[in-house]
Design a protein around this motif. Structure first.
Motif, PDB file in Angstrom:
ATOM      1  N   VAL A   5      14.879  -3.610   6.424  1.00 48.61           N
ATOM      2  CA  VAL A   5      13.848  -4.210   7.263  1.00 48.61           C
ATOM      3  C   VAL A   5      12.869  -3.105   7.629  1.00 48.61           C
ATOM      4  CG1 VAL A   5      13.372  -5.465   9.406  1.00 48.61           C
ATOM      5  CG2 VAL A   5      15.557  -5.812   8.236  1.00 48.61           C
ATOM      6  N   GLY A   6      11.572  -3.401   7.582  1.00 51.08           N
ATOM      7  CA  GLY A   6      10.597  -2.370   7.927  1.00 51.08           C
ATOM      8  C   GLY A   6       9.218  -2.962   8.179  1.00 51.08           C
ATOM      9  N   HIS A   7       8.307  -2.087   8.572  1.00 49.09           N
ATOM     10  CA  HIS A   7       6.926  -2.505   8.836  1.00 49.09           C
ATOM     11  C   HIS A   7       6.193  -2.698   7.508  1.00 49.09           C
ATOM     12  CE1 HIS A   7       7.302  -1.636  13.126  1.00 49.09           C
ATOM     13  NE2 HIS A   7       7.841  -0.476  12.823  1.00 49.09           N
ATOM     14  N   ASP A   8       5.554  -3.838   7.373  1.00 48.99           N
ATOM     15  CA  ASP A   8       4.821  -4.196   6.162  1.00 48.99           C
ATOM     16  C   ASP A   8       3.392  -3.670   6.210  1.00 48.99           C
ATOM     17  OD1 ASP A   8       3.058  -6.227   4.488  1.00 48.99           O
ATOM     18  OD2 ASP A   8       5.120  -6.436   3.782  1.00 48.99           O
ATOM     19  N   VAL A   9       2.846  -3.366   5.066  1.00 48.86           N
ATOM     20  CA  VAL A   9       1.468  -2.862   4.985  1.00 48.86           C
ATOM     21  C   VAL A   9       0.467  -3.890   5.509  1.00 48.86           C
ATOM     22  CG1 VAL A   9       1.083  -3.617   2.587  1.00 48.86           C
ATOM     23  CG2 VAL A   9      -0.145  -1.598   3.497  1.00 48.86           C
ATOM     24  N   GLU A  10       0.796  -5.187   5.399  1.00 46.19           N
ATOM     25  CA  GLU A  10      -0.098  -6.231   5.913  1.00 46.19           C
ATOM     26  C   GLU A  10      -0.213  -6.188   7.438  1.00 46.19           C
ATOM     27  OE1 GLU A  10      -2.058  -8.536   4.318  1.00 46.19           O
ATOM     28  OE2 GLU A  10      -1.591  -7.324   2.546  1.00 46.19           O
ATOM     29  N   ASN A  11       0.730  -5.513   8.077  1.00 45.08           N
ATOM     30  CA  ASN A  11       0.697  -5.416   9.532  1.00 45.08           C
ATOM     31  C   ASN A  11      -0.557  -4.684  10.014  1.00 45.08           C
ATOM     32  OD1 ASN A  11       2.296  -6.063  11.957  1.00 45.08           O
ATOM     33  ND2 ASN A  11       2.282  -3.871  12.282  1.00 45.08           N
ATOM     34  N   LEU A  12      -1.093  -3.792   9.187  1.00 43.52           N
ATOM     35  CA  LEU A  12      -2.304  -3.050   9.575  1.00 43.52           C
ATOM     36  C   LEU A  12      -3.461  -3.982   9.878  1.00 43.52           C
ATOM     37  CD1 LEU A  12      -2.456   0.017   7.147  1.00 43.52           C
ATOM     38  CD2 LEU A  12      -2.084   0.049   9.622  1.00 43.52           C
ATOM     39  N   ARG A  13      -3.647  -5.013   9.049  1.00 39.53           N
ATOM     40  CA  ARG A  13      -4.792  -5.911   9.213  1.00 39.53           C
ATOM     41  C   ARG A  13      -4.473  -7.185   9.978  1.00 39.53           C
ATOM     42  NH1 ARG A  13      -7.033  -7.549   3.870  1.00 39.53           N
ATOM     43  NH2 ARG A  13      -4.865  -7.418   3.207  1.00 39.53           N
ATOM     44  N   HIS A  14      -3.231  -7.642   9.837  1.00 42.93           N
ATOM     45  CA  HIS A  14      -2.929  -8.973  10.350  1.00 42.93           C
ATOM     46  C   HIS A  14      -1.824  -9.007  11.406  1.00 42.93           C
ATOM     47  CE1 HIS A  14      -5.544 -10.416   7.206  1.00 42.93           C
ATOM     48  NE2 HIS A  14      -4.795  -9.838   6.283  1.00 42.93           N
ATOM     49  N   VAL A  63       3.236   4.981   4.746  1.00 45.50           N
ATOM     50  CA  VAL A  63       4.628   4.789   5.167  1.00 45.50           C
ATOM     51  C   VAL A  63       4.928   3.321   5.479  1.00 45.50           C
ATOM     52  CG1 VAL A  63       4.843   7.152   6.009  1.00 45.50           C
ATOM     53  CG2 VAL A  63       4.174   5.328   7.604  1.00 45.50           C
ATOM     54  N   LEU A  64       4.052   2.434   5.026  1.00 43.41           N
ATOM     55  CA  LEU A  64       4.267   1.000   5.208  1.00 43.41           C
ATOM     56  C   LEU A  64       4.694   0.391   3.878  1.00 43.41           C
ATOM     57  CD1 LEU A  64       1.210   0.222   7.497  1.00 43.41           C
ATOM     58  CD2 LEU A  64       3.602   0.518   8.179  1.00 43.41           C
ATOM     59  N   TYR A  65       5.393  -0.742   3.954  1.00 40.62           N
ATOM     60  CA  TYR A  65       6.042  -1.288   2.775  1.00 40.62           C
ATOM     61  C   TYR A  65       5.507  -2.651   2.382  1.00 40.62           C
ATOM     62  CZ  TYR A  65       9.431   2.205   4.378  1.00 40.62           C
ATOM     63  OH  TYR A  65      10.037   3.357   4.801  1.00 40.62           O
ATOM     64  N   SER A  66       5.955  -3.088   1.236  1.00 38.07           N
ATOM     65  CA  SER A  66       5.773  -4.475   0.797  1.00 38.07           C
ATOM     66  C   SER A  66       7.109  -4.921   0.208  1.00 38.07           C
ATOM     67  CB  SER A  66       4.676  -4.573  -0.263  1.00 38.07           C
ATOM     68  OG  SER A  66       5.113  -3.952  -1.472  1.00 38.07           O
ATOM     69  N   PRO A  67       7.369  -6.222   0.206  1.00 38.48           N
ATOM     70  CA  PRO A  67       8.615  -6.682  -0.415  1.00 38.48           C
ATOM     71  C   PRO A  67       8.734  -6.239  -1.872  1.00 38.48           C
ATOM     72  CG  PRO A  67       7.618  -8.455   0.864  1.00 38.48           C
ATOM     73  CD  PRO A  67       6.619  -7.332   0.823  1.00 38.48           C
ATOM     74  N   GLU A  68       7.610  -6.297  -2.600  1.00 33.07           N
ATOM     75  CA  GLU A  68       7.628  -5.914  -4.011  1.00 33.07           C
ATOM     76  C   GLU A  68       7.919  -4.430  -4.180  1.00 33.07           C
ATOM     77  OE1 GLU A  68       4.934  -7.203  -2.424  1.00 33.07           O
ATOM     78  OE2 GLU A  68       5.174  -9.306  -2.975  1.00 33.07           O
ATOM     79  N   GLY A  69       7.359  -3.617  -3.283  1.00 32.28           N
ATOM     80  CA  GLY A  69       7.582  -2.180  -3.363  1.00 32.28           C
ATOM     81  C   GLY A  69       9.030  -1.801  -3.116  1.00 32.28           C
ATOM     82  N   ILE A  70       9.673  -2.499  -2.189  1.00 32.88           N
ATOM     83  CA  ILE A  70      11.078  -2.214  -1.907  1.00 32.88           C
ATOM     84  C   ILE A  70      11.956  -2.669  -3.067  1.00 32.88           C
ATOM     85  CG2 ILE A  70      13.040  -2.727  -0.410  1.00 32.88           C
ATOM     86  CD1 ILE A  70      11.016  -0.836   0.867  1.00 32.88           C
ATOM     87  N   THR A  71      11.740  -3.881  -3.563  1.00 29.74           N
ATOM     88  CA  THR A  71      12.598  -4.370  -4.644  1.00 29.74           C
ATOM     89  C   THR A  71      12.447  -3.528  -5.908  1.00 29.74           C
ATOM     90  OG1 THR A  71      10.927  -6.009  -5.296  1.00 29.74           O
ATOM     91  CG2 THR A  71      12.650  -6.732  -3.779  1.00 29.74           C
ATOM     92  N   ALA A  72      11.267  -2.962  -6.123  1.00 33.84           N
ATOM     93  CA  ALA A  72      11.070  -2.091  -7.282  1.00 33.84           C
ATOM     94  C   ALA A  72      11.926  -0.835  -7.189  1.00 33.84           C
ATOM     95  CB  ALA A  72       9.597  -1.715  -7.409  1.00 33.84           C
ATOM     96  N   ARG A  73      12.301  -0.471  -5.979  1.00 36.62           N
ATOM     97  CA  ARG A  73      13.136   0.719  -5.753  1.00 36.62           C
ATOM     98  C   ARG A  73      14.625   0.395  -5.812  1.00 36.62           C
ATOM     99  NH1 ARG A  73      10.695   5.706  -5.967  1.00 36.62           N
ATOM    100  NH2 ARG A  73       8.640   5.623  -5.041  1.00 36.62           N
ATOM    101  N   LEU A  74      14.975  -0.845  -6.113  1.00 38.63           N
ATOM    102  CA  LEU A  74      16.385  -1.268  -6.123  1.00 38.63           C
ATOM    103  C   LEU A  74      16.768  -1.822  -7.497  1.00 38.63           C
ATOM    104  CD1 LEU A  74      16.543  -3.138  -2.688  1.00 38.63           C
ATOM    105  CD2 LEU A  74      17.357  -0.826  -3.190  1.00 38.63           C
ATOM    106  N   PRO A  75      16.873  -0.961  -8.505  1.00 35.45           N
ATOM    107  CA  PRO A  75      17.209  -1.467  -9.835  1.00 35.45           C
ATOM    108  C   PRO A  75      18.666  -1.883  -9.980  1.00 35.45           C
ATOM    109  CG  PRO A  75      17.083   0.918  -9.858  1.00 35.45           C
ATOM    110  CD  PRO A  75      16.639   0.483  -8.482  1.00 35.45           C
ATOM    111  N   GLY A  76      19.552  -1.426  -9.077  1.00 36.45           N
ATOM    112  CA  GLY A  76      20.972  -1.711  -9.213  1.00 36.45           C
ATOM    113  C   GLY A  76      21.402  -3.030  -8.599  1.00 36.45           C
ATOM    114  N   PRO A  77      21.279  -3.169  -7.270  1.00 32.77           N
ATOM    115  CA  PRO A  77      21.756  -4.399  -6.621  1.00 32.77           C
ATOM    116  C   PRO A  77      20.905  -5.616  -6.985  1.00 32.77           C
ATOM    117  CG  PRO A  77      21.374  -2.625  -5.019  1.00 32.77           C
ATOM    118  CD  PRO A  77      20.791  -2.189  -6.319  1.00 32.77           C
ATOM    119  N   SER A  78      21.531  -6.783  -6.907  1.00 30.03           N
ATOM    120  CA  SER A  78      20.815  -8.042  -7.127  1.00 30.03           C
ATOM    121  C   SER A  78      20.100  -8.432  -5.837  1.00 30.03           C
ATOM    122  CB  SER A  78      21.792  -9.150  -7.520  1.00 30.03           C
ATOM    123  OG  SER A  78      22.447  -8.817  -8.722  1.00 30.03           O
TER     124      SER A  78
END
Length: 198
Positions: free
Chosen positions: A134-143, A153-168
């Motif tokens: 769980v973390g602060h999303d990049v969209e939080n800056l504008r919305h 240092v802000l995230y997106s769901p796609e950015g996090i999942t791209a960093r998780l090649p192992g777990p489903s």
């Protein structure tokens, strides 16, 4: 911010964060059967203490000695046991294949550093284990409202999942979190993944 900066922040107030668990931690993890867990970037331990109160055997890791000291006091007051570890997550390596739950909540790091932590987090999962980020999303800056103002240092769901090649990945989305005395909600990311049991 380094550990000394966070020490000063934690020392400046009785509780920097709420004593209650994060709303998404509660919602996502309340029905999981307890087992070994590690809370990475645990802060004052609100999530770790909540998990321990539900029967989890929790290791709470943070690089702020002040936060860890507060967590120990809060855990004692709550009558629960938590293993407290003072360590920088860029150096700390959780034991591989050990944990039924790995929690990473609001650890806002640049992409490369976050990738290192998430890789170790995924490796720490036991078969069938759950990883919750769980973390602060990049969209939080504008919305949204609050949180870090540095997009690096802000995230997106796609950015996090791209960093998780192992777990489903079971869930990866933007979620809204009400903020007291604010006219709009904060926008966070929530990613839940699991390691196959086989």
């Amino acid at each position: 911010m380094d550990a000394s900066d966070w020490d000063r922040r934690y020392a400046a107030t009785e509780l920097l964060w709420s004593a209650e668990p994060n709303r998404f931690v509660d919602a996502e993890l309340a029905n999981l059967p307890p087992g070994p867990a590690v809370d990475l970037a645990a802060g004052e331990g609100r999530n770790a203490i909540w998990l321990a109160s539900r029967g989890w055997q929790v290791s709470a890791v943070d690089f702020s000695a002040v936060a860890i000291a507060k967590g120990r006091t809060l855990a004692e007051a709550a009558g629960v046991e938590v293993e407290w570890v003072i360590a920088d997550l860029l150096d700390h390596v959780p034991e591989p294949d050990r944990f039924d739950l790995v929690l990473v909540a609001y650890l806002q790091l640049p992409s490369e550093q976050l990738g290192t932590v998430l890789d170790r987090a995924a490796r720490a999962l036991a078969p069938g284990g759950v990883l919750l980020v769980v973390g602060h999303d990049v969209e939080n800056l504008r919305h949204g409202v609050g949180g870090p103002q540095d997009p690096a240092v802000l995230y997106s769901p796609e950015g996090i999942t791209a960093r998780l090649p192992g777990p489903s990945v079971d869930r990866a989305e933007r979620v809204r979190r009400p903020v007291v005395d604010a006219d709009r909600a904060a926008i966070d990311i929530l990613v839940r993944a699991h390691r196959s049991a086989g």
